[in-house]
Design a protein around this motif. Structure first.
Motif, PDB file in Angstrom:
ATOM      1  N   SER A 104      34.182   9.262  -8.328  1.00 33.78           N
ATOM      2  CA  SER A 104      34.884   8.056  -8.786  1.00 33.78           C
ATOM      3  C   SER A 104      36.396   8.278  -8.783  1.00 33.78           C
ATOM      4  N   THR A 105      36.795   9.473  -9.246  1.00 41.33           N
ATOM      5  CA  THR A 105      38.235   9.792  -9.253  1.00 41.33           C
ATOM      6  C   THR A 105      38.790   9.831  -7.842  1.00 41.33           C
ATOM      7  N   THR A 108      39.119   6.303  -6.495  1.00 39.82           N
ATOM      8  CA  THR A 108      40.311   5.635  -7.046  1.00 39.82           C
ATOM      9  C   THR A 108      41.582   6.176  -6.414  1.00 39.82           C
ATOM     10  N   THR A 109      41.647   7.504  -6.287  1.00 41.84           N
ATOM     11  CA  THR A 109      42.826   8.119  -5.670  1.00 41.84           C
ATOM     12  C   THR A 109      42.989   7.677  -4.227  1.00 41.84           C
ATOM     13  N   SER A 111      41.904   4.890  -2.899  1.00 46.55           N
ATOM     14  CA  SER A 111      42.339   3.489  -2.905  1.00 46.55           C
ATOM     15  C   SER A 111      43.831   3.384  -3.180  1.00 46.55           C
ATOM     16  N   GLN A 112      44.305   4.170  -4.153  1.00 46.97           N
ATOM     17  CA  GLN A 112      45.734   4.164  -4.470  1.00 46.97           C
ATOM     18  C   GLN A 112      46.563   4.671  -3.292  1.00 46.97           C
TER      19      GLN A 112
END
Length: 222
Positions: A104-105, A108-109, A111-112
């Motif tokens: 998940s991290t 998210t990373t 995507s950022q």
């Protein structure tokens, strides 16, 4: 709460395992037939069943104590393997949860990073357009300066031309005043000349009349 319960359960479970067994499990971790593996549990369970069958078959014999001891040892070994297997299951569960959190991290990373990359690409495109425009402006300004230099060399500046024009106008006015004065003088001279010519005409006429009179007198005397 789940991870805490699992940790507490694992801690409680490992209390029943001796240090030698745990050390063996650590040293043989990853092997197909390692302590706590499903294969080892099945093998120990089969050994326990065989020992149980032997104990039942020899229940009428004289060596009941030996059979019971062997059965107890097999049961203890099976229990140990089950505890080790439970430990492996809990460890795998915790690892899975950790991997899920990391996934998940990472998502998210990622995507950022993709968003930042898109923003950077847009900024690069904007800066490229601005750079092209600045180069065009610089090129046109350079061309204009070159044309202005040529124009200044071939044609004087407008303020200098205006100053020269004013000077010419003043000279024209001065000449016109001089011409006007000369014209007035010429008119006076013309009048004086006409008067003089008239006087000369009258004088000539008078002289002619005198000549005629004198000639007539001489004829009469002759």
């Amino acid at each position: 709460m789940t991870m805490t319960s699992a940790t507490n359960t694992t801690t409680t479970t490992t209390v029943n395992l001796d240090n030698a067994t745990l050390r063996e499990r650590i040293l043989t971790s990853g092997a197909g037939n390692a302590r706590g593996s499903l294969t080892k549990v099945a093998s120990q369970y089969r050994e326990f069943i065989h020992q149980l069958m032997r104990t039942k078959s020899s229940s009428n014999g004289s060596d009941d104590n030996g059979a019971n001891n062997n059965l107890a040892a097999a049961a203890a070994t099976l229990k140990t393997e089950l505890l080790l297997h439970d430990l492996e299951i809990r460890k795998a569960t915790l690892s899975s949860q950790a991997y899920s959190g990391n996934s998940s991290t990472y998502t998210t990373t990622l995507s950022q990073m993709q968003s930042s990359l898109s923003s950077i690409q847009l900024e690069i495109k904007t800066l490229s357009s601005t750079l092209i425009l600045q180069r065009q402006i610089h090129s046109r300004r350079k061309e204009y300066n070159a044309l202005a230099k040529v124009a200044n060399e071939q044609h004087p500046p407008i303020h200098k031309t205006n100053a020269e024009l004013e000077e010419v106008k003043e000279q024209i006015l001065l000449v016109e005043r001089e011409v006007g004065g000369a014209t007035e003088k010429l008119k006076v001279r013309e009048k004086q000349l006409r008067t003089l010519m008239s006087c000369l005409g009258d004088l000539k006429a008078s002289l002619n009349e005198e000549d005629i009179v004198n000639k007539t007198d001489e004829d009469e005397e002759g």
